[in-house]
Write a protein that holds these residues in place. Structure first.
Motif, mmCIF file in Angstrom:
data_model
loop_
_atom_site.group_PDB
_atom_site.id
_atom_site.type_symbol
_atom_site.label_atom_id
_atom_site.label_comp_id
_atom_site.label_asym_id
_atom_site.label_seq_id
_atom_site.Cartn_x
_atom_site.Cartn_y
_atom_site.Cartn_z
ATOM 1 N N ALA A 112 13.636 4.822 3.928
ATOM 2 C CA ALA A 112 14.428 5.006 2.707
ATOM 3 C C ALA A 112 13.849 6.130 1.856
ATOM 4 N N ASP A 113 12.532 6.178 1.717
ATOM 5 C CA ASP A 113 11.902 7.232 0.919
ATOM 6 C C ASP A 113 12.087 8.608 1.544
ATOM 7 N N SER A 114 12.181 8.659 2.861
ATOM 8 C CA SER A 114 12.323 9.954 3.543
ATOM 9 C C SER A 114 13.673 10.599 3.270
ATOM 10 N N GLU A 128 0.834 -1.205 0.000
ATOM 11 C CA GLU A 128 0.000 0.000 0.000
ATOM 12 C C GLU A 128 0.870 1.256 0.000
ATOM 13 N N TRP A 129 2.001 1.215 0.704
ATOM 14 C CA TRP A 129 2.927 2.353 0.679
ATOM 15 C C TRP A 129 3.452 2.567 -0.742
ATOM 16 N N LEU A 130 3.845 1.498 -1.400
ATOM 17 C CA LEU A 130 4.408 1.604 -2.746
ATOM 18 C C LEU A 130 3.375 2.021 -3.789
ATOM 19 N N ALA A 131 2.081 1.917 -3.463
ATOM 20 C CA ALA A 131 1.025 2.372 -4.373
ATOM 21 C C ALA A 131 0.896 3.897 -4.375
ATOM 22 N N ILE A 132 1.452 4.553 -3.359
ATOM 23 C CA ILE A 132 1.427 6.018 -3.300
ATOM 24 C C ILE A 132 2.410 6.535 -4.349
ATOM 25 N N PRO A 133 2.023 7.537 -5.132
ATOM 26 C CA PRO A 133 2.945 8.059 -6.148
ATOM 27 C C PRO A 133 4.304 8.432 -5.543
ATOM 28 N N THR A 134 5.356 8.126 -6.280
ATOM 29 C CA THR A 134 6.716 8.292 -5.755
ATOM 30 C C THR A 134 7.036 9.721 -5.350
ATOM 31 N N HIS A 135 6.449 10.712 -6.002
ATOM 32 C CA HIS A 135 6.767 12.097 -5.642
ATOM 33 C C HIS A 135 6.118 12.520 -4.318
ATOM 34 N N LEU A 136 5.130 11.766 -3.833
ATOM 35 C CA LEU A 136 4.471 12.100 -2.571
ATOM 36 C C LEU A 136 5.054 11.357 -1.373
ATOM 37 N N ARG A 137 5.698 10.234 -1.625
ATOM 38 C CA ARG A 137 6.189 9.406 -0.517
ATOM 39 C C ARG A 137 7.245 10.088 0.349
ATOM 40 N N PRO A 138 8.232 10.802 -0.204
ATOM 41 C CA PRO A 138 9.243 11.400 0.686
ATOM 42 C C PRO A 138 8.654 12.365 1.713
#
Length: 115
Positions: A105-107, A6-16
């Protein structure tokens, strides 16, 4: 679905930005702050077209895995930011489970770097 999927379903530009807020207590930008404070009119007004695509996956992830104190009502963002770092990280580890390492890692911030 797992927390990580579910985390990886969030668009990559919003995750950080979302990860920095949830794990490290870094104040999010105006779009994410409006989103987590449940001010959807303001969130929509501030969102780019790409960010609008993240509404559903972010809502699903938060609803299924996040502690209620970090989203869902006016002022919750400020309350979440007021929790000390060690407590917030412990809460994040417990709630986000298999997504926690991906979130760190995304942060772009190691857990030990924020005190």
């Amino acid at each position: 679905m797992s927390a990580q999927s579910e985390w990886l379903a969030i668009p990559t530009h919003l995750r950080p930005g979302l990860a920095r807020y949830l794990v490290h207590g870094v104040r999010p930008g105006s779009f994410l702050r409006a989103f987590v404070d449940n001010d959807l009119i303001d969130a929509i007004a501030r969102a780019s077209d790409n960010s609008c695509a993240g509404f559903r996956p972010m809502a699903v992830f938060l609803a299924n895995h996040a502690p209620r104190g970090c989203y869902g009502r006016a002022g919750c963002c400020s309350s979440w930011l007021g929790i000390n770092h060690a407590s917030r990280v412990e809460i994040a580890r417990r709630y986000f489970g298999d997504a926690f390492q991906a979130m760190v890692a995304d942060s772009g911030i190691k857990v030990e770097e924020v005190a």
